[in-house]
Design an enzyme around this catalytic site. Structure first.
Site, PDB file in Angstrom:
ATOM      1  N   ASN A   1      -1.440  -1.966   3.649  1.00 28.26           N
ATOM      2  CA  ASN A   1      -1.755  -3.010   2.656  1.00 28.26           C
ATOM      3  C   ASN A   1      -0.803  -4.188   2.786  1.00 28.26           C
ATOM      4  O   ASN A   1      -1.198  -5.340   2.618  1.00 28.26           O
ATOM      5  CB  ASN A   1      -1.704  -2.434   1.241  1.00 28.26           C
TER       6      ASN A   1
ATOM      7  N   LEU B   1       8.985   2.543 -11.174  1.00 24.29           N
ATOM      8  CA  LEU B   1       9.922   1.476 -11.549  1.00 24.29           C
ATOM      9  C   LEU B   1      10.259   1.644 -13.023  1.00 24.29           C
ATOM     10  O   LEU B   1       9.386   1.955 -13.840  1.00 24.29           O
ATOM     11  CB  LEU B   1       9.283   0.110 -11.296  1.00 24.29           C
TER      12      LEU B   1
ATOM     13  N   HIS C   1      -4.112   0.638  -6.226  1.00 22.01           N
ATOM     14  CA  HIS C   1      -4.265   2.086  -6.377  1.00 22.01           C
ATOM     15  C   HIS C   1      -5.636   2.493  -5.853  1.00 22.01           C
ATOM     16  O   HIS C   1      -6.635   1.833  -6.157  1.00 22.01           O
ATOM     17  CB  HIS C   1      -4.106   2.469  -7.853  1.00 22.01           C
TER      18      HIS C   1
ATOM     19  N   ALA D   1     -11.477  -1.158   2.014  1.00 24.88           N
ATOM     20  CA  ALA D   1     -11.763  -1.936   0.794  1.00 24.88           C
ATOM     21  C   ALA D   1     -10.462  -2.452   0.179  1.00 24.88           C
ATOM     22  O   ALA D   1     -10.387  -3.605  -0.267  1.00 24.88           O
ATOM     23  CB  ALA D   1     -12.519  -1.069  -0.201  1.00 24.88           C
TER      24      ALA D   1
END
Ligand code: GAR
Length: 316
Positions: free
Chosen positions: A17, A95, A111, A175
């Site tokens: 990504n 985080l 996600h 996607a």
């Protein structure tokens, strides 16, 4: 083109990504650039790619480092790289709320499920186990809760009867690569959109006691109900090419001092200038929303009836 938004991408592994974002950023007119790729795993394959592509990298093994200390270092590196957004791309460390607060509304995550379905680990397994015929991926703004927060975009992916976790995740990844770059580009661009800026101002102005919106001479304005105005939104008013928030100072002296001190931020608005109002530019890149919020409150106090002020003070 206006200055591009600078994005720090956080990864923990493969970094596909991150690569999708990086190559999207190399297209003409892309509104963002990758200022840093950082990882909590020095061996993350994505780091080597980023380095080969000439992107600054930073790696620090999180093991044995207290979370607060680790995040303080990460935060420092991200800021040193000049980044104003953080994109999580397969970053598999939680985080802390403190870190999220420091970057409030500026951290995005991707996600591999159609959120709010299947947060956390193994969403593909969960999709297959549930017998879903549609899977997908989601980009959202990061909040304190895992894989939660306002959704910026989703793509649906068909589940084939023959799908395994591997084939489904591989197809979903295609996607993901489309979705992330598009959502990030839209997200960083909206700060330049007057509609979005007005909406941010509106939310803050209407949160003040007894405030209401009322248009005034063609500009959106905010006033104490039925009473005096405390703010106006000025968008290319009289073709001056300026987008600004006009608020009331204590008078022309304060106004002059402010313009003198920060001439790029403050200006003397036409018409309202002589009565001590001041323009704050909101078309100069990153907007300090806390500063805007303080000004709205101060301006509200300049015009609100005493009784209301006392009440507001009492309520804190
Ligand atoms: C991606 O599928 C991403 O959506 C997922 O990890 C993978 C990382 O791949 N993230 C999460 O599950 C976050 N909860 P990549 O390193 O090749 O981008």
């Amino acid at each position: 083109m206006a200055e591009r938004a600078k994005v720090a991408v956080l990864i923990s592994g493969r970094g596909s990504n991150m690569a999708a974002l990086l190559y999207a950023s190399r297209l003409p007119d892309c509104p963002f650039e990758i200022a840093l790729v950082a990882s909590n795993d020095p061996d993350a394959p994505g780091l080597a790619l980023a380095e080969a592509e000439g992107v600054p990298i930073f790696a620090l093994n999180h093991k044995g480092v207290p979370r607060a200390q680790f995040e303080a270092i990460l935060d420092r590196e991200i800021r040193a790289a000049g980044a104003n957004y953080v994109a999580l791309a397969g970053y598999m460390r939680l985080l802390s709320p403190e870190f999220v607060a420091r970057w409030q509304g500026r951290i995005l995550n991707i996600h591999p499920s159609l959120l709010p379905k299947y947060r956390g680990l193994d969403p593909h397994d969960q999709t297959l186990a549930a017998g879903d015929t549609v899977a997908g991926c989601t980009v959202h703004i990061v909040t304190d809760d895992l894989d939660d927060g306002p959704i910026l975009g989703r793509i649906e992916v068909a589940v084939l009867p023959s799908d395994t976790r591997e084939t489904l995740s591989a197809r979903t990844l295609i996607a993901e690569h489309q979705l992330y770059a598009r959502c990030l580009a839209d997200f960083v661009s909206r700060e330049a959109s007057p509609e979005w800026i007005l909406d941010q101002i509106r939310q803050r102005a209407l949160a003040l006691p007894e405030a209401e919106e009322k248009s005034s001479h063609g500009s959106p304005g905010f006033r104490v109900k039925g009473g005096k105005f405390f703010a106006y939104f000025s968008y290319d008013h009289h073709h001056d090419g300026v987008t600004g928030l006009i608020v009331k100072t204590s008078g022309v002296e304060e106004q002059a001092m402010l313009i003198d001190a920060e001439p790029d931020l403050y200006y003397r608005p036409a018409y309202l200038g002589p009565s001590g109002w001041i323009g704050i530019r909101v078309d100069q890149g990153e907007i300090d929303w806390e500063h805007i919020g303080r000004w709205l409150r101060k301006s509200w106090s300049e015009v609100a009836p005493r009784k209301l002020q006392a009440l507001a003070e009492f309520l804190g």
